[in-house]
Motif scaffolding. Structure first.
Motif, mmCIF file in Angstrom:
data_model
loop_
_atom_site.group_PDB
_atom_site.id
_atom_site.type_symbol
_atom_site.label_atom_id
_atom_site.label_comp_id
_atom_site.label_asym_id
_atom_site.label_seq_id
_atom_site.Cartn_x
_atom_site.Cartn_y
_atom_site.Cartn_z
ATOM 1 N N ASP A 1 0.840 -1.208 0.000
ATOM 2 C CA ASP A 1 0.000 0.000 0.000
ATOM 3 C C ASP A 1 0.871 1.253 0.000
ATOM 4 O OD1 ASP A 1 -2.415 -1.489 0.138
ATOM 5 O OD2 ASP A 1 -2.217 -1.646 2.315
ATOM 6 N N LEU A 2 1.972 1.193 0.757
ATOM 7 C CA LEU A 2 2.887 2.338 0.805
ATOM 8 C C LEU A 2 3.527 2.568 -0.560
ATOM 9 C CD1 LEU A 2 4.721 1.715 4.215
ATOM 10 C CD2 LEU A 2 2.604 2.974 3.775
ATOM 11 N N ARG A 3 3.915 1.485 -1.228
ATOM 12 C CA ARG A 3 4.533 1.624 -2.551
ATOM 13 C C ARG A 3 3.529 2.165 -3.564
ATOM 14 N NH1 ARG A 3 7.094 -3.069 -0.691
ATOM 15 N NH2 ARG A 3 5.666 -4.486 -1.738
ATOM 16 N N ILE A 4 2.284 1.709 -3.473
ATOM 17 C CA ILE A 4 1.253 2.225 -4.381
ATOM 18 C C ILE A 4 1.074 3.721 -4.154
ATOM 19 C CG2 ILE A 4 -1.217 2.168 -4.956
ATOM 20 C CD1 ILE A 4 -1.146 -0.836 -4.209
ATOM 21 N N TYR A 5 0.971 4.114 -2.887
ATOM 22 C CA TYR A 5 0.768 5.539 -2.569
ATOM 23 C C TYR A 5 1.941 6.388 -3.067
ATOM 24 C CZ TYR A 5 0.081 9.829 0.101
ATOM 25 O OH TYR A 5 -0.072 11.140 0.461
ATOM 26 N N ASN A 6 3.141 5.873 -2.924
ATOM 27 C CA ASN A 6 4.326 6.656 -3.312
ATOM 28 C C ASN A 6 4.615 6.638 -4.805
ATOM 29 O OD1 ASN A 6 5.147 7.624 -0.765
ATOM 30 N ND2 ASN A 6 6.044 5.651 -0.248
ATOM 31 N N TYR A 7 4.425 5.463 -5.432
ATOM 32 C CA TYR A 7 4.897 5.303 -6.806
ATOM 33 C C TYR A 7 3.843 4.804 -7.787
ATOM 34 C CZ TYR A 7 9.163 5.243 -3.992
ATOM 35 O OH TYR A 7 10.142 5.542 -3.084
ATOM 36 N N GLY A 8 2.667 4.401 -7.291
ATOM 37 C CA GLY A 8 1.690 3.764 -8.160
ATOM 38 C C GLY A 8 2.019 2.291 -8.337
ATOM 39 N N HIS A 9 1.204 1.609 -9.141
ATOM 40 C CA HIS A 9 1.396 0.165 -9.364
ATOM 41 C C HIS A 9 0.757 -0.181 -10.695
ATOM 42 C CE1 HIS A 9 1.047 -4.191 -8.783
ATOM 43 N NE2 HIS A 9 1.880 -4.080 -7.762
ATOM 44 N N ASN B 1 -0.835 -2.678 -11.615
ATOM 45 C CA ASN B 1 -2.149 -3.317 -11.513
ATOM 46 C C ASN B 1 -3.212 -2.418 -10.869
ATOM 47 O OD1 ASN B 1 -1.581 -5.819 -12.716
ATOM 48 N ND2 ASN B 1 -0.663 -6.606 -10.831
ATOM 49 N N VAL B 2 -2.849 -1.211 -10.535
ATOM 50 C CA VAL B 2 -3.799 -0.271 -9.918
ATOM 51 C C VAL B 2 -4.053 0.874 -10.887
ATOM 52 C CG1 VAL B 2 -4.242 1.285 -7.987
ATOM 53 C CG2 VAL B 2 -3.012 -0.852 -7.595
ATOM 54 N N LYS B 3 -5.273 0.950 -11.393
ATOM 55 C CA LYS B 3 -5.655 2.002 -12.337
ATOM 56 C C LYS B 3 -6.499 3.050 -11.603
ATOM 57 C CE LYS B 3 -3.791 -0.576 -15.528
ATOM 58 N NZ LYS B 3 -2.405 -0.285 -15.954
ATOM 59 N N PRO B 4 -5.916 4.205 -11.289
ATOM 60 C CA PRO B 4 -6.683 5.242 -10.575
ATOM 61 C C PRO B 4 -7.864 5.733 -11.417
ATOM 62 C CG PRO B 4 -4.320 5.689 -10.558
ATOM 63 C CD PRO B 4 -4.547 4.604 -11.561
ATOM 64 N N PRO B 5 -8.909 6.238 -10.753
ATOM 65 C CA PRO B 5 -9.075 6.280 -9.296
ATOM 66 C C PRO B 5 -9.443 4.903 -8.744
ATOM 67 C CG PRO B 5 -11.024 7.176 -10.364
ATOM 68 C CD PRO B 5 -10.036 6.896 -11.462
ATOM 69 N N GLN B 6 -8.884 4.567 -7.604
ATOM 70 C CA GLN B 6 -9.111 3.262 -7.015
ATOM 71 C C GLN B 6 -9.003 3.342 -5.494
ATOM 72 O OE1 GLN B 6 -10.618 0.572 -6.904
ATOM 73 N NE2 GLN B 6 -9.505 -0.823 -8.288
ATOM 74 N N THR B 7 -9.748 2.469 -4.812
ATOM 75 C CA THR B 7 -9.617 2.296 -3.372
ATOM 76 C C THR B 7 -8.720 1.098 -3.126
ATOM 77 O OG1 THR B 7 -11.791 3.231 -2.892
ATOM 78 C CG2 THR B 7 -10.826 1.819 -1.210
ATOM 79 N N ILE B 8 -7.608 1.319 -2.423
ATOM 80 C CA ILE B 8 -6.681 0.231 -2.158
ATOM 81 C C ILE B 8 -6.917 -0.311 -0.740
ATOM 82 C CG2 ILE B 8 -5.033 1.155 -3.804
ATOM 83 C CD1 ILE B 8 -3.341 2.146 -1.459
ATOM 84 N N GLY B 9 -6.022 -1.189 -0.277
ATOM 85 C CA GLY B 9 -6.168 -1.818 1.036
ATOM 86 C C GLY B 9 -6.707 -3.223 0.912
#
Length: 345
Positions: free
Chosen positions: A40-48, A50-58
């Motif tokens: 989650d920290l890496r997504i917040y800092n750098y994106g991912h 497999n995560v296409k914003p806008p998105q709810t992570i966790g």
């Protein structure tokens, strides 16, 4: 309902969004606790990717069943549940063997699907069908249950290592995962567990778990010290629980003949290659294993260990925040002065 929406690296906002409804095959869960993961920290800092914003992570989620879709059986409203992160295709050889974390086309909660930094979370039908909603005992708190996800990953990593009675285990990396490795190694029978890190703050947290020896490898030679602790034999098991190529290289210098090594932490994609002396592996008959995520049965094992108090999950939880404080919580988790940070929506 309220949900934390990730828009881009460094930008996450808590907003009012439409509460989802459980359609056929789905389960709606009221989120009580969602712990913050290093990913989650890496997504917040750098994106991912497999995560296409806008998105709810966790994805370290514990809550109660709120709504049950048509065709779903075996659950009742109010059941206390955790969720399994990985949602496989359901048809490949890995999914059919129950190890959907290795499915080549898997999707994941908090990545491809909206996650648990919200007041409600919807488990998709494919996840429900694969057994990704697991009930847990009423006496167990939501915060403790949310740690079944990271513990299940630790169980997966150690499943290859067969830690035996009296063996010496070195864990490199004293973050939450490293500390869980210490605890699991101890209850598996390890005689001596050595925890090493280059962070003084992290090592202070490592004193909260069942560590026998703590080494600040920024101040003393890790290889030399481990050899002192093992009568120059080396450790039976080395677990690299951090994203460090140097630590992976050092593990080959720390290991005993016929020892086992776990490369538990993945390396940055721009630096995935290490110097590897394969003759050490050959002549000392070393086994080296990788481990990625976990699968449903390992979540059940984690829940059993936590609910029986064989592993006290409560001592890993050092900080708690409300959903509105999500950015503050992420900053706390990034500081290196916390073990597990939990969001309670």
């Amino acid at each position: 309902m309220k949900a934390a929406i990730f828009y881009e690296p460094g930008k996450m906002c808590v907003e009012d969004v439409k509460k989802p409804e459980a359609k056929e095959g789905e389960i709606l869960i009221k989120v009580s606790s969602c712990a913050i993961c290093g990913t989650d920290l890496r997504i917040y800092n750098y994106g991912h990717h497999n995560v296409k914003p806008p998105q709810t992570i966790g994805h370290e989620i514990a809550g109660t069943v709120e709504e049950i879709g048509k065709g779903v059986h075996g659950y009742e409203k109010g059941d206390k549940v955790i969720i399994v992160t990985e949602v496989g295709c359901g048809n490949c050889n890995f999914c059919l063997r129950g190890i959907q974390n290795l499915c080549k086309s898997f999707t994941a909660i908090g990545y491809h699907w909206p996650g648990g930094f919200a007041q409600y979370f919807l488990m998709p039908a494919r996840g429900v069908a694969q057994g990704n909603v697991l009930k847990f005992p009423k006496h167990l708190s939501f915060e403790e249950a949310s740690l079944a996800e990271p513990l299940s990953c630790v169980i997966n990593g150690q499943s290859f290592l067969n830690i035996g009675l009296g063996e010496t285990v070195v864990v490199i990396g004293s973050g939450p995962i490293g500390c869980m490795h210490v605890e699991l190694a101890k209850i598996s029978g390890a005689g001596k567990v050595i925890l090493a890190d280059i962070s003084e703050d992290r090592l202070k947290l490592g004193k909260m778990v069942s560590t026998d020896v703590i080494i600040d490898s920024s101040k003393e030679d890790l290889v030399e010290r481990v050899m002192q602790e093992t009568n120059k034999e080396g450790a039976d098991v080395v677990i690299v629980a951090c994203s460090s190529g140097k630590a992976q290289e050092d593990s080959l210098k720390l290991i005993s003949t016929r020892g086992r090594i776990s490369f538990f932490g993945g390396l940055p994609k721009d630096k995935p290659v290490i110097n590897f002396n394969s003759n050490i592996v050959h002549y000392k008959e070393i086994s080296i294993y990788g481990a990625f995520a976990s699968y449903p049965y390992q979540y059940k094992q984690a829940l059993d260990l936590i609910s029986s108090k064989r592993i006290d999950a409560s001592k890993f939880i050092t900080h708690r925040f409300k959903l509105d404080e999500i950015v503050k919580a992420i900053e706390a988790a990034k500081s290196g002065k916390t073990l597990k940070v939990v969001i309670n929506p």
